[in-house]
Design a protein around this motif. Structure first.
Motif, PDB file in Angstrom:
ATOM      1  N   MET A  94      -4.996   1.111   6.831  1.00 45.96           N
ATOM      2  CA  MET A  94      -3.929   0.376   6.137  1.00 45.96           C
ATOM      3  C   MET A  94      -2.550   0.843   6.608  1.00 45.96           C
ATOM      4  O   MET A  94      -1.646   0.044   6.827  1.00 45.96           O
ATOM      5  N   CYS A 135      -8.386  -0.409  -5.502  1.00 49.41           N
ATOM      6  CA  CYS A 135      -6.965  -0.404  -5.118  1.00 49.41           C
ATOM      7  C   CYS A 135      -6.069  -0.707  -6.328  1.00 49.41           C
ATOM      8  O   CYS A 135      -6.170  -1.771  -6.939  1.00 49.41           O
ATOM      9  N   PRO A 136      -5.163   0.205  -6.684  1.00 51.87           N
ATOM     10  CA  PRO A 136      -4.291  -0.029  -7.852  1.00 51.87           C
ATOM     11  C   PRO A 136      -3.259  -1.129  -7.610  1.00 51.87           C
ATOM     12  O   PRO A 136      -2.638  -1.615  -8.547  1.00 51.87           O
ATOM     13  N   ASN A 137      -3.081  -1.516  -6.362  1.00 52.80           N
ATOM     14  CA  ASN A 137      -2.116  -2.572  -6.043  1.00 52.80           C
ATOM     15  C   ASN A 137      -2.780  -3.927  -5.824  1.00 52.80           C
ATOM     16  O   ASN A 137      -2.149  -4.849  -5.291  1.00 52.80           O
ATOM     17  N   ILE A 187      -4.841  -4.925  -3.699  1.00 51.44           N
ATOM     18  CA  ILE A 187      -4.963  -5.382  -2.304  1.00 51.44           C
ATOM     19  C   ILE A 187      -6.451  -5.557  -2.009  1.00 51.44           C
ATOM     20  O   ILE A 187      -7.253  -4.660  -2.312  1.00 51.44           O
ATOM     21  N   CYS A 191       0.860  -1.206   0.000  1.00 49.05           N
ATOM     22  CA  CYS A 191       0.000   0.000   0.000  1.00 49.05           C
ATOM     23  C   CYS A 191       0.881   1.235   0.000  1.00 49.05           C
ATOM     24  O   CYS A 191       1.742   1.401   0.857  1.00 49.05           O
ATOM     25  N   TYR A 192       0.686   2.130  -1.007  1.00 50.57           N
ATOM     26  CA  TYR A 192       1.493   3.350  -1.034  1.00 50.57           C
ATOM     27  C   TYR A 192       0.645   4.598  -0.761  1.00 50.57           C
ATOM     28  O   TYR A 192       1.000   5.700  -1.168  1.00 50.57           O
ATOM     29  N   GLN A 193      -0.462   4.372  -0.064  1.00 53.58           N
ATOM     30  CA  GLN A 193      -1.254   5.494   0.452  1.00 53.58           C
ATOM     31  C   GLN A 193      -1.780   6.447  -0.622  1.00 53.58           C
ATOM     32  O   GLN A 193      -1.732   7.660  -0.458  1.00 53.58           O
ATOM     33  N   CYS A 194      -2.277   5.871  -1.714  1.00 55.55           N
ATOM     34  CA  CYS A 194      -2.834   6.730  -2.760  1.00 55.55           C
ATOM     35  C   CYS A 194      -4.184   7.318  -2.343  1.00 55.55           C
ATOM     36  O   CYS A 194      -4.625   8.334  -2.871  1.00 55.55           O
ATOM     37  N   GLY A 195      -4.873   6.628  -1.399  1.00 55.97           N
ATOM     38  CA  GLY A 195      -6.145   7.142  -0.893  1.00 55.97           C
ATOM     39  C   GLY A 195      -7.361   6.757  -1.720  1.00 55.97           C
ATOM     40  O   GLY A 195      -8.474   7.191  -1.415  1.00 55.97           O
ATOM     41  N   ASN A 196      -7.163   5.939  -2.762  1.00 60.64           N
ATOM     42  CA  ASN A 196      -8.306   5.539  -3.603  1.00 60.64           C
ATOM     43  C   ASN A 196      -9.374   4.814  -2.797  1.00 60.64           C
ATOM     44  O   ASN A 196     -10.568   4.973  -3.048  1.00 60.64           O
ATOM     45  N   CYS A 197      -8.926   3.975  -1.861  1.00 62.03           N
ATOM     46  CA  CYS A 197      -9.893   3.206  -1.068  1.00 62.03           C
ATOM     47  C   CYS A 197     -10.764   4.144  -0.238  1.00 62.03           C
ATOM     48  O   CYS A 197     -11.993   4.007  -0.202  1.00 62.03           O
ATOM     49  N   VAL A 245      -8.648  -4.935   0.217  1.00 66.25           N
ATOM     50  CA  VAL A 245      -8.744  -4.125   1.436  1.00 66.25           C
ATOM     51  C   VAL A 245      -9.948  -4.559   2.281  1.00 66.25           C
ATOM     52  O   VAL A 245      -9.877  -4.616   3.510  1.00 66.25           O
ATOM     53  N   SER A 259      -7.768   4.087   4.310  1.00 64.26           N
ATOM     54  CA  SER A 259      -6.344   4.142   3.917  1.00 64.26           C
ATOM     55  C   SER A 259      -5.460   4.352   5.149  1.00 64.26           C
ATOM     56  O   SER A 259      -4.347   3.838   5.238  1.00 64.26           O
TER      57      SER A 259
HETATM   58  S1  SF4 Z   1      -6.237   2.022  -2.601  1.00 58.50           S
HETATM   59 FE1  SF4 Z   1      -4.735   0.428  -2.115  1.00 58.50          FE
HETATM   60  S2  SF4 Z   1      -2.719   1.425  -2.359  1.00 58.50           S
HETATM   61 FE2  SF4 Z   1      -4.267   3.042  -2.280  1.00 58.50          FE
HETATM   62  S3  SF4 Z   1      -4.329   3.634  -0.114  1.00 58.50           S
HETATM   63 FE3  SF4 Z   1      -5.927   2.107  -0.395  1.00 58.50          FE
HETATM   64  S4  SF4 Z   1      -4.950   0.158   0.085  1.00 58.50           S
HETATM   65 FE4  SF4 Z   1      -3.315   1.646  -0.217  1.00 58.50          FE
END
Ligand code: SF4
Ligand code: SF4
Length: 189
Positions: free
Chosen positions: A52, A82-84, A86, A28-34, A88, A49
């Motif tokens: 996370m 989540c772009p990764n 994950i 998780c790189y904290q993009c905040g999408n979630c 969540v 986020s």
């Molecule tokens: S969308 Fe995924 S990568 Fe982005 S903050 Fe949430 S958990 Fe982290």
């Protein structure tokens, strides 16, 4: 504002969340999408986020005592966004289980509803709506909760007086029994 001691991560907590969820929280790189897509963010004390991030930092208490994990509706929006890749929502689910096991149920009524629901499924093989309602009311004392929904539900047979009969309900009870035995075995290890 509460200060979080970042110099003492609980590595066992990070490992357990990763193992139980099957997700790599460290990506998780904290993009905040979630958080941006979470329909319950308005009610959360800690955004998803941030949950996370706190998991990455091994902040067991801060995470397990949060209200957010109980208010999560498991809608999967965070997982989808989540772009990764994950999952969540799965992590939120795992955290709820861990909070329950650790004796932190910050939203007592939600836990009471979950307990009533599971007891009903264990006993009847599927949910018995009136039984769940009665059990929830007994556990919480909230006698008039959602009473206004009854007139709409009754004609649709959504609140049948008797439990629905299903085949194989004893097999469902067995699943609950197996889980309980597994938990006891884990505790005795
Ligand atoms: S969308 Fe995924 S990568 Fe982005 S903050 Fe949430 S958990 Fe982290
Ligand atoms: S699954 Fe939970 S945390 Fe994720 S978007 Fe839905 S309500 Fe929010």
């Amino acid at each position: 504002m509460e200060t979080i001691p970042l110099n003492s991560p609980d590595k066992e907590f990070i490992r357990e969340v990763q193992e139980r969820s099957g997700q790599n929280v460290l990506t998780c790189y904290q993009c905040g999408n979630c958080t941006a897509g979470c329909p319950y963010n308005f009610a959360y004390d800690i955004s998803v986020s941030r949950v996370m991030r706190l998991v990455q930092l091994g902040q067991r208490e801060a995470v397990l005592k949060s209200h957010s994990i109980w208010l999560c509706a498991s809608c999967q929006s965070c997982t989808t966004r989540c772009p990764n890749n994950i999952d969540v929502a799965k992590i939120m689910d795992v955290l709820r289980h861990m909070a329950r096991e650790a004796g932190y149920a910050t939203e007592r009524n939600i836990k009471a509803f979950g307990d009533a629901f599971l007891e009903s499924v264990e006993k009847h093989g599927r949910v018995y709506e009136l039984g769940v309602t009665a059990s929830y009311v007994c556990k919480t004392g909230r006698f008039w909760t959602d009473i206004d929904l009854a007139p709409a539900m009754l004609p649709k047979n959504k609140l049948s007086i008797k439990p629905h009969e299903i085949r194989g309900k004893e097999h469902v009870s067995e699943i609950f029994k197996r889980f309980r035995e597994r938990d006891i075995a884990k505790e005795n290890r």
